[in-house]
Design a protein around this motif. Structure first.
Motif, short mmCIF file in Angstrom:
data_model
loop_
_atom_site.label_atom_id
_atom_site.label_comp_id
_atom_site.label_asym_id
_atom_site.label_seq_id
_atom_site.Cartn_x
_atom_site.Cartn_y
_atom_site.Cartn_z
N GLY A 61 0.82 -1.20 0.00
CA GLY A 61 0.00 0.00 0.00
C GLY A 61 0.86 1.26 0.00
N ILE A 80 1.40 7.29 3.33
CA ILE A 80 2.30 6.82 4.39
C ILE A 80 3.34 5.84 3.82
CG2 ILE A 80 2.41 5.56 6.59
CD1 ILE A 80 1.03 8.29 6.86
N GLY A 81 2.88 4.86 3.04
CA GLY A 81 3.80 3.85 2.51
C GLY A 81 4.88 4.45 1.62
N ASP A 83 1.04 -3.14 -4.46
CA ASP A 83 -0.28 -2.50 -4.41
C ASP A 83 -1.24 -3.26 -5.31
OD1 ASP A 83 -1.12 0.53 -3.30
OD2 ASP A 83 -2.49 -0.32 -4.80
N ILE A 84 -2.52 -3.30 -4.90
CA ILE A 84 -3.51 -3.99 -5.73
C ILE A 84 -3.82 -3.22 -7.01
CG2 ILE A 84 -4.83 -5.53 -4.21
CD1 ILE A 84 -6.66 -3.13 -3.61
N VAL A 109 -7.48 0.88 7.32
CA VAL A 109 -7.68 0.06 8.53
C VAL A 109 -8.53 -1.18 8.25
CG1 VAL A 109 -8.83 0.09 10.79
CG2 VAL A 109 -7.34 1.98 10.13
N ALA A 144 -8.72 -3.01 5.74
CA ALA A 144 -8.07 -4.03 4.89
C ALA A 144 -6.87 -4.68 5.58
CB ALA A 144 -7.63 -3.41 3.57
N VAL A 197 -5.22 -8.39 4.51
CA VAL A 197 -3.91 -8.51 3.85
C VAL A 197 -2.95 -9.32 4.73
CG1 VAL A 197 -1.98 -7.26 2.80
CG2 VAL A 197 -4.29 -6.32 2.64
N VAL A 202 0.41 0.41 9.90
CA VAL A 202 0.44 1.82 10.30
C VAL A 202 -0.97 2.39 10.51
CG1 VAL A 202 2.66 2.30 9.17
CG2 VAL A 202 0.53 2.56 7.88
N HIS A 248 1.81 3.47 14.69
CA HIS A 248 0.97 4.54 14.13
C HIS A 248 1.76 5.84 14.09
CE1 HIS A 248 -2.84 7.26 14.50
NE2 HIS A 248 -2.25 7.37 13.33
N PRO A 249 2.31 6.17 12.91
CA PRO A 249 2.99 7.46 12.81
C PRO A 249 1.96 8.57 12.86
CG PRO A 249 2.87 6.39 10.65
CD PRO A 249 2.25 5.44 11.63
N SER A 278 -3.70 11.73 -0.59
CA SER A 278 -3.38 10.30 -0.57
C SER A 278 -2.70 9.90 -1.87
CB SER A 278 -4.63 9.44 -0.37
OG SER A 278 -5.79 10.14 -0.58
N GLY A 279 -2.25 8.63 -1.90
CA GLY A 279 -1.61 8.10 -3.10
C GLY A 279 -0.11 8.31 -3.09
#
Ligand code: NAP
Length: 301
Positions: A17, A21-22, A43-44, A81, A83, A87, A104, A131-132, A139-140
């Motif tokens: 993901g 964040i990732g 990533d899916i 959260v 998913a 995963v 995270v 959790h940072p 996003s993205g």
């Protein structure tokens, strides 16, 4: 934890993901190769994978979480959260014994509850949730940046029997990301986050909705003349709907408790305004100013 500065903390680090964040973790790890020798992104979404390739922020890009996790010393789930446990169920059975699984997510108790059977079935995998406390409304993979975690807190919520060495490695990872690390229980984490993050987002989404519900003419004036207070709410309200739906539904109890307290306090402020109680009004404003001052002193503003 590695003591030889020439040996990276992890040989292979997998990020599932690579969104805000990732991809920020990947960017920081690319800048500092003491974190991992090899970086895998998974990533899916084909669009996300193509973009990660264009950005050049991973050594290997995988569509299949199983292939991405098989050789990793550490896998970090950076998905919404709702998913995370799904995963985790895909990757844990193929992970190497002794490898570390982290995530995270912004809510911990429901994730931990869903993880319990997986942890029992895979006792050789250490689970260290983190959790940072850093983010933006975007996003993205394009939204991430290497300094996102600098001077921010990262909260760890490891289960009781987690090996100390795994906690030490995840602590080292987040310190290399530039963050300050603290451990706490999942329950405490969820209550703290309900007040410092989840309730403010609920208020922002609500106030924007209230403004939008006003008559057309007034609404256009809201947009034309938005003062900084309303503008700040709109920035928070621009956040991702799937992520926030999952956070609200997964932290239901703590969030509703904080909302009840907030409604009572807002009503008290309303009463003070109605009855002209200057002392109550001024004391509330002064408390807000004091909190802002301590945030600045703690470099969290
Ligand atoms: P994001 O930018 O939307 O990234 C999430 C990524 O996960 C997207 O690329 C998404 O792909 C992918 N994804 C979704 N479901 C997946 C699955 N089943 N398998 C593989 N990939 C999947 O979100 P984010 O803001 O980085 O948030 C990620 C996590 O960090 C969430 O759990 C959130 O609670 C937590 N967090 C967020 C913040 C923040 O401020 N944003 C701060 C701290 C922690 P698609 O785009 O195709 O859906």
């Amino acid at each position: 934890m590695t003591t030889d500065p020439t040996v990276p903390l992890f040989d292979t680090l997998t990020i599932i993901g690579p969104g805000l964040i990732g991809s920020s973790i990947l960017r920081r790890a690319l800048d500092d190769r003491r974190i991992a020798r090899r970086l895998i992104a998974c990533d899916i979404s084909p669009e996300v994978r193509a973009r990660v390739a264009e950005l050049g922020i991973a050594d290997v890009i995988e569509a299949d979480p199983v292939a991405a996790a098989r050789d990793a010393d550490c896998v970090i789930l950076c998905v919404p959260v709702g998913a995370i446990a799904m995963v985790a169920a895909q990757v844990m059975p193929v992970m190497k014994p002794g490898a570390i699984l982290s995530e995270v997510g912004s809510v911990k108790k429901t994730v931990m509850d869903a993880m319990e059977p997986l942890l029992t079935a895979c006792p050789d995998i250490a689970f260290v949730p983190a959790h940072p406390m850093a983010g933006t409304e975007f996003s993205g993979p394009d939204a991430g940046f290497a300094t996102l975690f600098e001077d921010r807190w990262c909260l760890l919520t490891p289960p009781e029997n987690t090996p100390a060495s795994a906690i030490a490695r995840i602590t080292a990872l987040w310190e290399m990301m530039g963050a300050r690390v603290r451990s706490m229980t999942v329950e405490h984490h969820d209550r703290v986050c309900a007040i410092v993050s989840h309730l403010p987002h609920l208020l922002a989404f609500t106030i924007c909705g209230t403004a939008d519900d006003l008559a057309d003419e007034t609404r256009s004036e809201v947009l034309d003349f938005a003062a900084s207070g309303f503008r700040d709410f709109t920035r928070i309200a621009a956040s991702d709907p799937v992520m926030w739906r999952d956070i609200f539904l997964n932290n239901r109890e703590a969030l509703l408790d904080m909302l009840d307290r907030f409604v009572a306090d807002a009503q008290a402020m309303g009463n003070a305004i109605r009855t002209g109680n200057e002392d109550v009004i001024v004391s509330r404003i002064n408390r807000g100013r004091a909190i802002r001052r301590s945030l600045i002193e703690n470099r969290q503003a």
